[in-house]
Design an enzyme around this catalytic site. Sequence first.
Site, PDB file in Angstrom:
ATOM      1  N   GLU A  92       6.366   5.605  -1.716  1.00  0.00           N
ATOM      2  CA  GLU A  92       6.681   5.490  -3.129  1.00  0.00           C
ATOM      3  C   GLU A  92       6.103   6.636  -3.943  1.00  0.00           C
ATOM      4  O   GLU A  92       5.113   7.265  -3.564  1.00  0.00           O
ATOM      5  CB  GLU A  92       6.199   4.158  -3.669  1.00  0.00           C
ATOM      6  CG  GLU A  92       4.725   3.966  -3.466  1.00  0.00           C
ATOM      7  CD  GLU A  92       4.284   2.527  -3.703  1.00  0.00           C
ATOM      8  OE1 GLU A  92       5.086   1.611  -3.481  1.00  0.00           O
ATOM      9  OE2 GLU A  92       3.145   2.353  -4.100  1.00  0.00           O
ATOM     10  N   CYS A 105       2.553  10.263  -9.573  1.00  0.00           N
ATOM     11  CA  CYS A 105       1.640   9.864  -8.497  1.00  0.00           C
ATOM     12  C   CYS A 105       2.437   9.889  -7.194  1.00  0.00           C
ATOM     13  O   CYS A 105       3.448   9.203  -7.058  1.00  0.00           O
ATOM     14  CB  CYS A 105       1.113   8.465  -8.794  1.00  0.00           C
ATOM     15  SG  CYS A 105       0.072   7.814  -7.485  1.00  0.00           S
ATOM     16  N   CYS A 112      -1.598   4.547   6.238  1.00  0.00           N
ATOM     17  CA  CYS A 112      -2.834   5.321   6.184  1.00  0.00           C
ATOM     18  C   CYS A 112      -3.773   4.816   7.266  1.00  0.00           C
ATOM     19  O   CYS A 112      -3.866   3.616   7.505  1.00  0.00           O
ATOM     20  CB  CYS A 112      -3.497   5.178   4.812  1.00  0.00           C
ATOM     21  SG  CYS A 112      -5.018   6.151   4.666  1.00  0.00           S
ATOM     22  N   CYS A 116      -9.099   1.267   4.454  1.00  0.00           N
ATOM     23  CA  CYS A 116     -10.002   0.646   3.480  1.00  0.00           C
ATOM     24  C   CYS A 116      -9.577  -0.813   3.309  1.00  0.00           C
ATOM     25  O   CYS A 116      -8.384  -1.109   3.202  1.00  0.00           O
ATOM     26  CB  CYS A 116      -9.919   1.382   2.142  1.00  0.00           C
ATOM     27  SG  CYS A 116     -10.315   3.133   2.280  1.00  0.00           S
ATOM     28  N   CYS A 119      -7.171  -2.121   0.393  1.00  0.00           N
ATOM     29  CA  CYS A 119      -5.985  -1.309   0.098  1.00  0.00           C
ATOM     30  C   CYS A 119      -4.796  -1.797   0.921  1.00  0.00           C
ATOM     31  O   CYS A 119      -4.888  -1.883   2.151  1.00  0.00           O
ATOM     32  CB  CYS A 119      -6.285   0.153   0.421  1.00  0.00           C
ATOM     33  SG  CYS A 119      -4.837   1.220   0.323  1.00  0.00           S
ATOM     34  N   GLY A 170      -1.438   6.956   1.456  1.00  0.00           N
ATOM     35  CA  GLY A 170      -1.927   7.935   2.423  1.00  0.00           C
ATOM     36  C   GLY A 170      -3.176   8.675   1.990  1.00  0.00           C
ATOM     37  O   GLY A 170      -3.536   8.706   0.812  1.00  0.00           O
ATOM     38  N   GLU A 171      -3.839   9.261   2.977  1.00  0.00           N
ATOM     39  CA  GLU A 171      -5.032  10.077   2.734  1.00  0.00           C
ATOM     40  C   GLU A 171      -4.598  11.548   2.834  1.00  0.00           C
ATOM     41  O   GLU A 171      -4.340  12.059   3.932  1.00  0.00           O
ATOM     42  CB  GLU A 171      -6.109   9.732   3.779  1.00  0.00           C
ATOM     43  CG  GLU A 171      -7.268  10.706   3.862  1.00  0.00           C
ATOM     44  CD  GLU A 171      -7.898  11.055   2.520  1.00  0.00           C
ATOM     45  OE1 GLU A 171      -8.307  10.145   1.794  1.00  0.00           O
ATOM     46  OE2 GLU A 171      -7.975  12.260   2.193  1.00  0.00           O
ATOM     47  N   SER A 202      -6.773  13.152  -4.455  1.00  0.00           N
ATOM     48  CA  SER A 202      -7.745  12.066  -4.305  1.00  0.00           C
ATOM     49  C   SER A 202      -8.022  11.832  -2.831  1.00  0.00           C
ATOM     50  O   SER A 202      -7.103  11.693  -2.027  1.00  0.00           O
ATOM     51  CB  SER A 202      -7.177  10.791  -4.940  1.00  0.00           C
ATOM     52  OG  SER A 202      -8.006   9.688  -4.664  1.00  0.00           O
ATOM     53  N   SER A 224     -12.861   8.825  -3.858  1.00  0.00           N
ATOM     54  CA  SER A 224     -12.895   7.367  -3.910  1.00  0.00           C
ATOM     55  C   SER A 224     -14.249   6.884  -3.425  1.00  0.00           C
ATOM     56  O   SER A 224     -14.491   6.809  -2.229  1.00  0.00           O
ATOM     57  CB  SER A 224     -11.779   6.800  -3.017  1.00  0.00           C
ATOM     58  OG  SER A 224     -10.531   7.144  -3.563  1.00  0.00           O
ATOM     59  N   LEU A 225     -15.111   6.554  -4.361  1.00  0.00           N
ATOM     60  CA  LEU A 225     -16.490   6.200  -4.007  1.00  0.00           C
ATOM     61  C   LEU A 225     -16.598   4.707  -3.668  1.00  0.00           C
ATOM     62  O   LEU A 225     -16.993   4.333  -2.577  1.00  0.00           O
ATOM     63  CB  LEU A 225     -17.393   6.571  -5.185  1.00  0.00           C
ATOM     64  CG  LEU A 225     -18.813   6.988  -4.876  1.00  0.00           C
ATOM     65  CD1 LEU A 225     -18.889   8.076  -3.832  1.00  0.00           C
ATOM     66  CD2 LEU A 225     -19.507   7.440  -6.162  1.00  0.00           C
ATOM     67  N   HIS A 226     -16.331   3.866  -4.627  1.00  0.00           N
ATOM     68  CA  HIS A 226     -16.198   2.409  -4.445  1.00  0.00           C
ATOM     69  C   HIS A 226     -17.463   1.666  -4.065  1.00  0.00           C
ATOM     70  O   HIS A 226     -17.449   0.433  -3.959  1.00  0.00           O
ATOM     71  CB  HIS A 226     -15.120   2.072  -3.400  1.00  0.00           C
ATOM     72  CG  HIS A 226     -13.789   2.653  -3.679  1.00  0.00           C
ATOM     73  ND1 HIS A 226     -13.239   2.721  -4.942  1.00  0.00           N
ATOM     74  CD2 HIS A 226     -12.853   3.211  -2.856  1.00  0.00           C
ATOM     75  CE1 HIS A 226     -12.049   3.288  -4.885  1.00  0.00           C
ATOM     76  NE2 HIS A 226     -11.794   3.607  -3.627  1.00  0.00           N
ATOM     77  N   ASN A 301      -6.271  -4.227  -7.652  1.00  0.00           N
ATOM     78  CA  ASN A 301      -4.891  -4.695  -7.684  1.00  0.00           C
ATOM     79  C   ASN A 301      -4.683  -5.690  -6.556  1.00  0.00           C
ATOM     80  O   ASN A 301      -4.597  -5.275  -5.396  1.00  0.00           O
ATOM     81  CB  ASN A 301      -3.974  -3.509  -7.420  1.00  0.00           C
ATOM     82  CG  ASN A 301      -3.082  -3.282  -8.578  1.00  0.00           C
ATOM     83  OD1 ASN A 301      -2.300  -4.150  -8.930  1.00  0.00           O
ATOM     84  ND2 ASN A 301      -3.228  -2.117  -9.173  1.00  0.00           N
ATOM     85  N   CYS A 344      -0.723   1.694  -6.262  1.00  0.00           N
ATOM     86  CA  CYS A 344      -1.436   1.738  -4.984  1.00  0.00           C
ATOM     87  C   CYS A 344      -0.744   1.049  -3.821  1.00  0.00           C
ATOM     88  O   CYS A 344      -1.289   0.123  -3.217  1.00  0.00           O
ATOM     89  CB  CYS A 344      -2.831   1.144  -5.148  1.00  0.00           C
ATOM     90  SG  CYS A 344      -3.733   1.840  -6.495  1.00  0.00           S
TER      91      CYS A 344
HETATM   92  N1  SAH Z   1      -6.216   7.939   0.141  1.00  0.00           N
HETATM   93  C1  SAH Z   1      -6.664   8.501  -1.066  1.00  0.00           C
HETATM   94  C2  SAH Z   1      -5.627   8.521  -2.165  1.00  0.00           C
HETATM   95  C3  SAH Z   1      -4.704   7.343  -2.288  1.00  0.00           C
HETATM   96  S1  SAH Z   1      -5.378   5.838  -2.863  1.00  0.00           S
HETATM   97  C4  SAH Z   1      -7.913   7.804  -1.537  1.00  0.00           C
HETATM   98  O1  SAH Z   1      -8.268   6.774  -0.998  1.00  0.00           O
HETATM   99  O2  SAH Z   1      -8.551   8.342  -2.433  1.00  0.00           O
HETATM  100  C5  SAH Z   1      -5.624   6.101  -4.621  1.00  0.00           C
HETATM  101  C6  SAH Z   1      -6.747   5.222  -5.201  1.00  0.00           C
HETATM  102  O3  SAH Z   1      -6.345   3.833  -5.242  1.00  0.00           O
HETATM  103  C7  SAH Z   1      -8.010   5.264  -4.354  1.00  0.00           C
HETATM  104  O4  SAH Z   1      -9.154   5.401  -5.169  1.00  0.00           O
HETATM  105  C8  SAH Z   1      -7.963   3.916  -3.691  1.00  0.00           C
HETATM  106  O5  SAH Z   1      -9.214   3.527  -3.233  1.00  0.00           O
HETATM  107  C9  SAH Z   1      -7.408   3.033  -4.760  1.00  0.00           C
HETATM  108  N2  SAH Z   1      -6.899   1.746  -4.292  1.00  0.00           N
HETATM  109  C10 SAH Z   1      -6.386   1.427  -3.094  1.00  0.00           C
HETATM  110  N3  SAH Z   1      -6.048   0.125  -3.050  1.00  0.00           N
HETATM  111  C11 SAH Z   1      -6.324  -0.392  -4.243  1.00  0.00           C
HETATM  112  C12 SAH Z   1      -6.186  -1.687  -4.825  1.00  0.00           C
HETATM  113  N4  SAH Z   1      -5.656  -2.699  -4.138  1.00  0.00           N
HETATM  114  N5  SAH Z   1      -6.579  -1.868  -6.096  1.00  0.00           N
HETATM  115  C13 SAH Z   1      -7.100  -0.820  -6.802  1.00  0.00           C
HETATM  116  N6  SAH Z   1      -7.264   0.414  -6.316  1.00  0.00           N
HETATM  117  C14 SAH Z   1      -6.898   0.630  -5.051  1.00  0.00           C
HETATM  118 FE1  SF4 Z   2      -5.980   5.188   2.840  1.00  0.00          FE
HETATM  119 FE2  SF4 Z   2      -6.762   5.687   0.337  1.00  0.00          FE
HETATM  120 FE3  SF4 Z   2      -5.829   3.256   1.039  1.00  0.00          FE
HETATM  121 FE4  SF4 Z   2      -8.212   4.062   1.905  1.00  0.00          FE
HETATM  122  S1  SF4 Z   2      -7.613   3.694  -0.227  1.00  0.00           S
HETATM  123  S2  SF4 Z   2      -6.613   3.066   3.145  1.00  0.00           S
HETATM  124  S3  SF4 Z   2      -7.841   6.232   2.220  1.00  0.00           S
HETATM  125  S4  SF4 Z   2      -4.667   5.171   1.007  1.00  0.00           S
END
Ligand code: SAH
Ligand code: SF4
Length: 373
Positions: A92, A105, A112, A116, A119, A170-171, A202, A224-226, A301, A344
């Site tokens: 998408e 975006c 991916c 995570c 995600c 994707g990463e 990102s 993406s620290l989290h 989300n 996302c």
């Molecule tokens: N793979 C890369 C870029 C794509 S994800 C990365 O992880 O940075 C883009 C952002 O959306 C990242 O910060 C990711 O952690 C966040 N993300 C993924 N799933 C999510 C969700 N369910 N709710 C909110 N943010 C989310």
């Molecule tokens: Fe991949 Fe980014 Fe999702 Fe982590 S948050 S699984 S790196 S797309």
Amino acid sequence: MSGVNLLNFDADQLAAFVGSLGEKPFRARQLLRWIHRRGARDFDAMSDLAKSLRSKLSQHAHIGCPGVLSDVIAADGTRKWLLDVGLGNAIEAVFIPEEDRGTLCMSTQAGCAVNCVFCSTGRQGFNRNLTTAEIVGQLWMAEHMLRAGAGGADTNRDRAISNVVLMGMGEPLQNYDAVLPALRLMLDDNAYGLSRRRVTLSTSGMVPLIDRLAVDCPVALAVSLHASNDALRDTLVPLNKKYPLRELLAACSRYLRTAPRDFITFEYVMLDGINDSDRHAAELVALVADVPCKFNLIPFNPFPQSGFERSSGQRIRAFAQHLADAGIVTTTRRTRGDDIDAACGQLAGDIRDRTRVGDRTARRVIPLTASAH
Ligand code: SAH
Ligand code: SF4
């Protein structure tokens, strides 16, 4: 479609290809403009190219981007395309219009591998890397569809898309070789002409490739620290076991020596009861003390069976205040396009979960909703 897909080539690669047809390099510049600035797909329309070149191009090349499976516009103007990348995989791209900018975006992989836990793209597993044509094709398709919609299909100016973020599925750094030419095209004056500050990559923290990007094509970086400590981040972003926080933050500092912006954007998903306490906020402040940065808090989300919940609005505000009180510029991402799941990996993830490869296409073609036009 015959021959190579020209959307796969950045300027240098296109010049090499044009050279292989026995043509002068400046022809590549003209071609690049036709393709990316004008959105041309048909070589016959490229009126300032010699007929002989046009005929060679028709024989040896084509211009093709992923097919559109659905195209929906949310009440707030957010527009989301679901694109077919073959073998039952869909990706998408999302356009987010704002007063002073239009942000696309984009996705870089189907699925991916980083996995995570919060995600939905990660939960799907990894299907494959996108090609440069499939990555830049999202921008090519979106820019020219948006311009056509605005009645200005053929202009060289008035771009609809002023900013690009690689924050879809994707990463990006795990698909480095295809992402790099796509980034170069975004910056190329003969293609999209975006400044480095307006292109944001990102990453979940691929340390060696952050260093490579700094040399090859430094664009704005979001990380993406989290989590505020390794024990917690290990459970949320499995890549942390390979590249722990100390190494990641050191890579961020190194990146800032060549970065187009003088800060790193840290993304932080707000997960209820997991990473959102005042203690986490205090730990974060200490963690990033040496890295000039801004924080972008992302309300989680939800998706089916995620096992997580979004932090309350009150908790997110308190967390943001804690960071702000420590002098860190902190924004909370507005949820955009909620009515079309424009965040996302939600839509493509949803579909993949529900359907088998064989019958997926039929279910994927979601009719344009009444709000679409
Ligand atoms: N793979 C890369 C870029 C794509 S994800 C990365 O992880 O940075 C883009 C952002 O959306 C990242 O910060 C990711 O952690 C966040 N993300 C993924 N799933 C999510 C969700 N369910 N709710 C909110 N943010 C989310
Ligand atoms: Fe991949 Fe980014 Fe999702 Fe982590 S948050 S699984 S790196 S797309």
